[in-house]
Write a protein that holds these residues in place. Structure first.
Motif, mmCIF file in Angstrom:
data_model
loop_
_atom_site.group_PDB
_atom_site.id
_atom_site.type_symbol
_atom_site.label_atom_id
_atom_site.label_comp_id
_atom_site.label_asym_id
_atom_site.label_seq_id
_atom_site.Cartn_x
_atom_site.Cartn_y
_atom_site.Cartn_z
ATOM 1 N N UNK A 217 33.837 53.214 39.235
ATOM 2 C CA UNK A 217 33.113 54.229 40.005
ATOM 3 C C UNK A 217 33.668 54.203 41.427
ATOM 4 N N UNK A 218 34.347 55.284 41.871
ATOM 5 C CA UNK A 218 35.114 55.235 43.123
ATOM 6 C C UNK A 218 34.359 54.702 44.333
ATOM 7 N N UNK A 219 33.246 55.306 44.699
ATOM 8 C CA UNK A 219 32.539 54.881 45.911
ATOM 9 C C UNK A 219 31.906 53.505 45.734
ATOM 10 N N UNK A 220 31.491 53.191 44.523
ATOM 11 C CA UNK A 220 30.942 51.866 44.260
ATOM 12 C C UNK A 220 32.018 50.806 44.452
ATOM 13 N N UNK A 221 33.256 51.129 44.093
ATOM 14 C CA UNK A 221 34.361 50.184 44.260
ATOM 15 C C UNK A 221 34.524 49.794 45.724
ATOM 16 N N UNK A 222 34.380 50.760 46.625
ATOM 17 C CA UNK A 222 34.515 50.466 48.054
ATOM 18 C C UNK A 222 33.404 49.522 48.508
ATOM 19 N N UNK A 223 32.177 49.849 48.141
ATOM 20 C CA UNK A 223 31.030 49.056 48.576
ATOM 21 C C UNK A 223 31.045 47.663 47.956
ATOM 22 N N UNK A 224 31.510 47.564 46.706
ATOM 23 C CA UNK A 224 31.435 46.299 45.976
ATOM 24 C C UNK A 224 32.564 45.340 46.317
ATOM 25 N N UNK A 225 33.647 45.810 46.938
ATOM 26 C CA UNK A 225 34.795 44.939 47.149
ATOM 27 C C UNK A 225 34.469 43.700 47.986
ATOM 28 N N UNK A 226 33.815 43.813 49.156
ATOM 29 C CA UNK A 226 33.481 42.586 49.901
ATOM 30 C C UNK A 226 32.574 41.649 49.104
ATOM 31 N N UNK A 227 31.628 42.228 48.357
ATOM 32 C CA UNK A 227 30.740 41.402 47.541
ATOM 33 C C UNK A 227 31.518 40.688 46.439
ATOM 34 N N UNK A 228 32.545 41.341 45.897
ATOM 35 C CA UNK A 228 33.362 40.716 44.856
ATOM 36 C C UNK A 228 34.102 39.499 45.408
ATOM 37 N N UNK A 229 34.607 39.599 46.641
ATOM 38 C CA UNK A 229 35.288 38.459 47.262
ATOM 39 C C UNK A 229 34.307 37.320 47.486
ATOM 40 N N UNK A 230 33.098 37.649 47.980
ATOM 41 C CA UNK A 230 32.076 36.622 48.201
ATOM 42 C C UNK A 230 31.656 35.980 46.879
ATOM 43 N N UNK A 231 31.445 36.792 45.852
ATOM 44 C CA UNK A 231 31.061 36.261 44.552
ATOM 45 C C UNK A 231 32.133 35.375 43.951
ATOM 46 N N UNK A 232 33.409 35.765 44.138
ATOM 47 C CA UNK A 232 34.508 34.948 43.625
ATOM 48 C C UNK A 232 34.547 33.591 44.312
ATOM 49 N N UNK A 233 34.282 33.571 45.622
ATOM 50 C CA UNK A 233 34.250 32.300 46.342
ATOM 51 C C UNK A 233 33.123 31.404 45.816
ATOM 52 N N UNK A 234 31.958 31.996 45.541
ATOM 53 C CA UNK A 234 30.852 31.229 44.979
ATOM 54 C C UNK A 234 31.174 30.736 43.561
ATOM 55 N N UNK A 235 31.852 31.582 42.794
ATOM 56 C CA UNK A 235 32.254 31.201 41.436
ATOM 57 C C UNK A 235 33.183 29.989 41.470
ATOM 58 N N UNK A 236 34.174 30.027 42.355
ATOM 59 C CA UNK A 236 35.114 28.908 42.460
ATOM 60 C C UNK A 236 34.389 27.657 42.932
ATOM 61 N N UNK A 237 33.560 27.798 43.955
ATOM 62 C CA UNK A 237 32.878 26.648 44.546
ATOM 63 C C UNK A 237 31.930 25.970 43.550
ATOM 64 N N UNK A 238 31.307 26.775 42.693
ATOM 65 C CA UNK A 238 30.274 26.241 41.805
ATOM 66 C C UNK A 238 30.795 25.861 40.423
ATOM 67 N N UNK A 239 31.719 26.678 39.849
ATOM 68 C CA UNK A 239 32.101 26.485 38.453
ATOM 69 C C UNK A 239 33.582 26.180 38.241
#
Length: 253
Positions: A217-239
């Motif tokens: 979803x184009x506009x959702x992709x823009x909004x979600x990108x920073x959250x995806x980076x933050x979530x990936x950092x949490x994923x690495x840190x935790x799992x």
């Protein structure tokens, strides 16, 4: 059952990233800038591709000149070319956005995933390696997605099995891209990063598939990108590569 729990856990990490960003609005605002730039680049490229899809189809199908249904065939080929370009844009959106926003996203990843004593390298030193790794990842993406693209024309299978396989393949490589920053800060080389994610396949796919579907979803992709980076950092840190606890203070005799 464990695989399903791991998959659901991966989905949860993506939404944990959304939660972290919602509590840190300034980081989210700055993280939108690279995503908007990348989105504008892809929109321009897709408009150009759509305007010239018929000409591209004619270039690749000279054998159809004498066919009575050549116009219909080339129209279908042109649509397929545009859809292929759209799929490639979705698959590479995260990689391009990370390259454009390298300095910011490195700081964001470090903020979400602090490593005591970590030595942060300047972004101009890590940028060439990031571009090289993204190109290698793109090669693997095409290695899997090009055959799936052609299998998509097979009746029944192309409309049922192939989209599901495509989402899983795309989700895996999206997680590869998004976890690169946090894993690089731990000194994990590219081959070992792939091995770590394969060993945690359930959570890797859960995180990546939900991200891939949102990025469609184009506009959702823009909004979600920073959250995806933050979530990936949490994923690495935790799992994926948990941060070891700090050493206990020495006990006095």
């Amino acid at each position: 059952m464990r695989s399903l729990r791991d998959f659901a856990s991966g989905v949860g990490f993506f939404f944990q990233g959304l939660g972290w960003m919602s509590r840190h609005g300034r980081w989210w605002l700055f993280g939108l800038i690279p995503a908007v730039i990348a989105f504008a680049v892809y929109v321009a490229a897709l408009i150009l591709l759509g305007a010239n899809a018929r000409e591209v189809a004619e270039f690749f199908t000279p054998f159809a000149d004498s066919w009575s249904w050549a116009d219909l065939f080339r129209t279908l080929v042109g649509i397929a070319i545009f859809l292929g370009g759209l799929a490639l844009a979705v698959l590479t959106f995260a990689a391009l956005t990370l390259v454009i926003g390298e300095p910011f996203y490195e700081r964001l990843s470090a903020e979400v995933d602090p490593l005591p004593g970590a030595v942060e390298q300047p972004w101009w030193r890590t940028l060439p390696r990031s571009i090289r790794d993204s190109l290698i990842t793109l090669f693997y993406v095409l290695l899997f997605t090009v055959p799936l693209f052609f299998l998509g024309f097979v009746p029944v299978i192309g409309q049922t099995v192939v989209p599901v396989l495509g989402a899983f393949v795309s989700g895996f490589f999206l997680t590869v891209e998004l976890t690169t920053l946090a894993l690089e800060r731990r000194g994990v080389p590219r081959k070992e990063r792939f091995a770590l994610l394969r060993r945690n396949m359930g959570v890797t796919l859960g995180f990546g598939v939900v991200g891939f579907l949102l990025f469609l979803v184009p506009l959702v992709a823009i909004v979600a990108m920073p959250a995806a980076v933050a979530g990936a950092a949490l994923l690495v840190r935790t799992r994926i590569a948990p941060t070891p606890p700090p050493p206990l203070p020495p006990t006095t005799p």
